[in-house]
Design an enzyme around this catalytic site. Sequence first.
Site, short mmCIF file in Angstrom:
data_model
loop_
_atom_site.label_atom_id
_atom_site.label_comp_id
_atom_site.label_asym_id
_atom_site.label_seq_id
_atom_site.Cartn_x
_atom_site.Cartn_y
_atom_site.Cartn_z
CG LEU A 1 -5.83 0.22 7.49
CD1 LEU A 1 -5.53 -0.18 8.92
CD2 LEU A 1 -6.06 1.71 7.40
CD GLU B 1 -1.16 -0.16 3.75
OE1 GLU B 1 -2.36 0.13 3.63
OE2 GLU B 1 -0.66 -0.50 4.84
N1 PDD Z 1 -5.15 6.66 6.85
N2 PDD Z 1 -3.52 2.48 4.44
C1 PDD Z 1 -2.96 3.22 5.41
C2 PDD Z 1 -1.60 2.84 5.90
C3 PDD Z 1 -3.66 4.32 5.97
O1 PDD Z 1 -3.11 5.04 6.95
C4 PDD Z 1 -4.96 4.64 5.45
C5 PDD Z 1 -5.77 5.80 5.99
C6 PDD Z 1 -5.50 3.86 4.42
C7 PDD Z 1 -6.87 4.12 3.84
O2 PDD Z 1 -7.90 3.83 4.76
P1 PDD Z 1 -9.31 4.56 4.71
O3 PDD Z 1 -9.80 4.43 3.32
O4 PDD Z 1 -10.16 3.82 5.68
O5 PDD Z 1 -9.07 6.01 5.08
C8 PDD Z 1 -4.75 2.78 3.95
C9 PDD Z 1 -5.89 7.68 7.56
C10 PDD Z 1 -6.74 8.55 6.69
C11 PDD Z 1 -4.93 8.45 8.45
O6 PDD Z 1 -4.08 7.79 9.03
O7 PDD Z 1 -5.06 9.67 8.59
#
Ligand code: PDD
Length: 287
Positions: free
Chosen positions: A205, A181
């Site tokens: 994640l 990712e």
């Molecule tokens: N981060 N992968 C990582 C490592 C992340 O930190 C995030 C999101 C995602 C995407 O997840 P989602 O679609 O549920 O936002 C994937 C958040 C926004 C943050 O740490 O601020």
Amino acid sequence: MQAQTVYLNGEFTPIEEARIPVLDRGFIFGDGVYEVIPVYSGYPFRLVQHLERLQRSLDAIKLANPMTLARWSQLVRKMAKLHATWKDQAVYIQVTRGVAKRDHAFPSHTEPTVFLMSNALSVPDRKHVAEGVACITATDNRWLRCDIKSTSLLGNVLMRQRAAEAGCIETIMFRDGFLSEASSSNVFVVRGKQIAAPPNNHLVLPGTTNDVVMELARKAKMPLVLREVTEDEVRAADEIWLTSATKEVLAVSRLDGKPVGSGKPGPAYKRIYKLYQDYKRTVMRRA
Ligand code: PDD
């Protein structure tokens, strides 16, 4: 300017006045988990899914959930209401193992620390949507439980900083030759007509935004597969997309200084971006 009120262990306080003890295990060890929940026009988006992910993170670090689903929902809605002058918000939840004498092993009796705040959520820059963003790549050197939304984010922080220093938005990571990712987003690749993304496992994640993107792609009959994606495939991709609650869906137009596909957001991106915006207008703002 909207004053920011936070929730800390049962109290609502101005952000400037909220304090945690220095021995909080979140501060000492990063021993905690978090969530970021987008709120559109006052409606927390996929609240239950976010709270279920929080539960999975708490289970994974063996920390009892200090609240019921109903109480969490109430608190998130209250945080959103307190900051209603912001049209869209990102409500942040953090739970740590609490305050105890420094020892790596869990303390036997400690109350967890519960913290919520809200920040204004701004949509991605128009220029980034129209032209795509630049990313770099790196070997994924984080731990092997990237599925836990842990506040121990040093690996991600260092990756994001590398990107910032290179004038880029994100660092896209590869582990053993496969895409995992980016430092704070999930990644999709498009080759020909096929959209591919790595399956959810301990190396990524499970994003809530990529769930939405997958649902929208499937509904629109855009061919999508979840499978291991090699580094070579990423480098040869026609399109690369990033997804997160704060980035929505963004096209990557340059990778390590080279153009991705045509060097501009591609046709599949334009389609999914439009589907996402339509969905936001018709569903997310009325959830
Ligand atoms: N981060 N992968 C990582 C490592 C992340 O930190 C995030 C999101 C995602 C995407 O997840 P989602 O679609 O549920 O936002 C994937 C958040 C926004 C943050 O740490 O601020």
